[in-house]
Design a protein around this motif. Sequence first.
Motif, PDB file in Angstrom:
ATOM      1  N   ALA A 265      11.346   1.905  -2.935  1.00 60.14           N
ATOM      2  CA  ALA A 265      10.217   2.588  -2.303  1.00 60.14           C
ATOM      3  C   ALA A 265      10.226   2.326  -0.803  1.00 60.14           C
ATOM      4  CB  ALA A 265       8.912   2.104  -2.919  1.00 60.14           C
ATOM      5  N   GLY A 266       9.606   3.226  -0.068  1.00 56.48           N
ATOM      6  CA  GLY A 266       9.457   3.041   1.368  1.00 56.48           C
ATOM      7  C   GLY A 266       8.228   3.783   1.857  1.00 56.48           C
ATOM      8  N   PRO A 267       7.792   3.487   3.070  1.00 59.11           N
ATOM      9  CA  PRO A 267       6.600   4.145   3.599  1.00 59.11           C
ATOM     10  C   PRO A 267       6.771   5.666   3.608  1.00 59.11           C
ATOM     11  CG  PRO A 267       7.266   2.328   5.021  1.00 59.11           C
ATOM     12  CD  PRO A 267       8.349   2.511   4.021  1.00 59.11           C
ATOM     13  N   GLU A 268       5.705   6.376   3.224  1.00 60.16           N
ATOM     14  CA  GLU A 268       5.735   7.824   3.187  1.00 60.16           C
ATOM     15  C   GLU A 268       6.139   8.374   4.553  1.00 60.16           C
ATOM     16  OE1 GLU A 268       2.055   9.430   1.793  1.00 60.16           O
ATOM     17  OE2 GLU A 268       2.843  11.464   1.667  1.00 60.16           O
ATOM     18  N   GLY A 269       7.092   9.279   4.579  1.00 60.55           N
ATOM     19  CA  GLY A 269       7.507   9.919   5.820  1.00 60.55           C
ATOM     20  C   GLY A 269       8.549   9.137   6.608  1.00 60.55           C
TER      21      GLY A 269
ATOM     22  N   LEU B 284       3.945   5.541 -14.855  1.00 57.62           N
ATOM     23  CA  LEU B 284       2.587   5.716 -14.329  1.00 57.62           C
ATOM     24  C   LEU B 284       2.214   4.544 -13.433  1.00 57.62           C
ATOM     25  CD1 LEU B 284      -0.065   7.350 -14.331  1.00 57.62           C
ATOM     26  CD2 LEU B 284      -0.788   5.997 -16.304  1.00 57.62           C
ATOM     27  N   ARG B 285       2.535   3.337 -13.894  1.00 55.42           N
ATOM     28  CA  ARG B 285       2.199   2.137 -13.111  1.00 55.42           C
ATOM     29  C   ARG B 285       2.940   2.163 -11.771  1.00 55.42           C
ATOM     30  NH1 ARG B 285       3.798  -2.100 -16.604  1.00 55.42           N
ATOM     31  NH2 ARG B 285       2.088  -1.479 -17.957  1.00 55.42           N
ATOM     32  N   LEU B 286       4.220   2.537 -11.816  1.00 52.01           N
ATOM     33  CA  LEU B 286       5.032   2.594 -10.602  1.00 52.01           C
ATOM     34  C   LEU B 286       4.428   3.558  -9.574  1.00 52.01           C
ATOM     35  CD1 LEU B 286       7.764   2.197  -9.017  1.00 52.01           C
ATOM     36  CD2 LEU B 286       8.615   4.163 -10.327  1.00 52.01           C
ATOM     37  N   TYR B 287       4.085   4.774 -10.018  1.00 55.13           N
ATOM     38  CA  TYR B 287       3.580   5.769  -9.074  1.00 55.13           C
ATOM     39  C   TYR B 287       2.201   5.394  -8.539  1.00 55.13           C
ATOM     40  CZ  TYR B 287       7.399   9.049  -8.930  1.00 55.13           C
ATOM     41  OH  TYR B 287       8.614   9.633  -8.664  1.00 55.13           O
ATOM     42  N   ARG B 288       1.348   4.787  -9.394  1.00 52.29           N
ATOM     43  CA  ARG B 288       0.026   4.337  -8.916  1.00 52.29           C
ATOM     44  C   ARG B 288       0.196   3.253  -7.868  1.00 52.29           C
ATOM     45  NH1 ARG B 288      -3.712   4.449 -14.116  1.00 52.29           N
ATOM     46  NH2 ARG B 288      -4.065   6.694 -14.132  1.00 52.29           N
ATOM     47  N   ASP B 289       1.144   2.351  -8.133  1.00 54.17           N
ATOM     48  CA  ASP B 289       1.387   1.251  -7.213  1.00 54.17           C
ATOM     49  C   ASP B 289       1.898   1.791  -5.876  1.00 54.17           C
ATOM     50  OD1 ASP B 289       1.533  -1.433  -6.521  1.00 54.17           O
ATOM     51  OD2 ASP B 289       3.651  -1.546  -7.067  1.00 54.17           O
TER      52      ASP B 289
ATOM     53  N   ASP C 295       0.818   3.697  -0.031  1.00 56.71           N
ATOM     54  CA  ASP C 295       1.304   4.819   0.792  1.00 56.71           C
ATOM     55  C   ASP C 295       2.825   4.847   0.849  1.00 56.71           C
ATOM     56  OD1 ASP C 295      -1.229   5.884   1.429  1.00 56.71           O
ATOM     57  OD2 ASP C 295      -1.492   4.330   2.953  1.00 56.71           O
ATOM     58  N   GLU C 296       3.431   4.625  -0.320  1.00 56.30           N
ATOM     59  CA  GLU C 296       4.883   4.652  -0.427  1.00 56.30           C
ATOM     60  C   GLU C 296       5.332   5.855  -1.252  1.00 56.30           C
ATOM     61  OE1 GLU C 296       5.990  -0.125  -0.567  1.00 56.30           O
ATOM     62  OE2 GLU C 296       5.706   0.975  -2.424  1.00 56.30           O
ATOM     63  N   VAL C 297       6.594   6.186  -1.072  1.00 55.60           N
ATOM     64  CA  VAL C 297       7.241   7.206  -1.900  1.00 55.60           C
ATOM     65  C   VAL C 297       8.566   6.626  -2.405  1.00 55.60           C
ATOM     66  CG1 VAL C 297       6.182   9.179  -0.709  1.00 55.60           C
ATOM     67  CG2 VAL C 297       8.356   8.246   0.114  1.00 55.60           C
ATOM     68  N   PRO C 298       9.136   7.232  -3.463  1.00 53.91           N
ATOM     69  CA  PRO C 298      10.446   6.765  -3.922  1.00 53.91           C
ATOM     70  C   PRO C 298      11.533   7.297  -2.996  1.00 53.91           C
ATOM     71  CG  PRO C 298       9.687   8.567  -5.314  1.00 53.91           C
ATOM     72  CD  PRO C 298       8.610   8.318  -4.296  1.00 53.91           C
ATOM     73  N   VAL C 299      11.944   6.477  -2.009  1.00 56.46           N
ATOM     74  CA  VAL C 299      12.948   6.926  -1.037  1.00 56.46           C
ATOM     75  C   VAL C 299      14.312   7.019  -1.718  1.00 56.46           C
ATOM     76  CG1 VAL C 299      14.086   6.419   1.163  1.00 56.46           C
ATOM     77  CG2 VAL C 299      11.638   5.962   0.881  1.00 56.46           C
ATOM     78  N   VAL C 300      14.598   6.012  -2.569  1.00 48.46           N
ATOM     79  CA  VAL C 300      15.845   6.027  -3.346  1.00 48.46           C
ATOM     80  C   VAL C 300      15.506   5.974  -4.827  1.00 48.46           C
ATOM     81  CG1 VAL C 300      17.859   4.627  -4.006  1.00 48.46           C
ATOM     82  CG2 VAL C 300      17.318   4.967  -1.585  1.00 48.46           C
ATOM     83  N   ILE C 301      16.151   6.828  -5.619  1.00 50.24           N
ATOM     84  CA  ILE C 301      16.103   6.723  -7.081  1.00 50.24           C
ATOM     85  C   ILE C 301      17.546   6.473  -7.512  1.00 50.24           C
ATOM     86  CG2 ILE C 301      15.636   7.912  -9.262  1.00 50.24           C
ATOM     87  CD1 ILE C 301      13.536   9.587  -7.720  1.00 50.24           C
TER      88      ILE C 301
END
Lengths: 90, 151
Positions: B29-33, B61-66, B71-77
Amino acid sequence: MAVTVSIPTILRTHTGGEKTVSAAGATLAEVIDNLEANHGGLKARLVKDGTLHRFVNVYVNDEDVRFAGGLEAKVADGDNVTILPAVAGG
Amino acid sequence: MLQIRRDLVDAMVAHARRDHPDEACGVIAGPEGSDRPERFIPMLNAARSPTFYEFDSTDLLRLYRDMDSRDEVPVVIYHSHTATEAYPSRTDISYASEPDAHYVLVSTRDPEVHELRSYRIVDGVVTEEPVEVVESYRFAHTGPDDVPERG
């Protein structure tokens, strides 16, 4: 009955970029029909052949609706519906 | 291009080696944007399979809520291929639904040398991208004009 629906990034093209939208309905199916009325195109991304698409997970509050009746899952006033794309592959 | 810290690359490879011959999976995860991967989050492969991976729905669900609360997004999957090359499978492409994410594949089919590659997957179209491994984001160049051409 009003519920709050969280929309994942990939579907926000249908909600004008909004992360959360309001919808109404007593079941998930009704909520999705109501979403479709206001945000055309969403239903086809969520439902296929009368069941939830396998690429998406839908939760009512903390519960995955696959274990709560699928499209017939009950929703109550103030509930949170969360749509998330499944993260999976081969 | 994916610019990523070396310790995060090492963590993905270690996870892939640990779970071999099953596929390993997770998110950075990383900061959005920001497009900057920072927080390493290994996930359980609910499928526990050498040919399929899937985040458990409750974990998802827990991951996305966290991430949302930070204010993070999944930068790498990321996920591993344990018997084939580090290239997205047809299944990977059909499930890919984060158009802003870097899909990183790690192949562990060679016990000595891993293969790590990164892709964008948008509307079913796969585009490979270069991976720049850096020691720290602080000293890394960010502007395209600052980065020398590579041969």
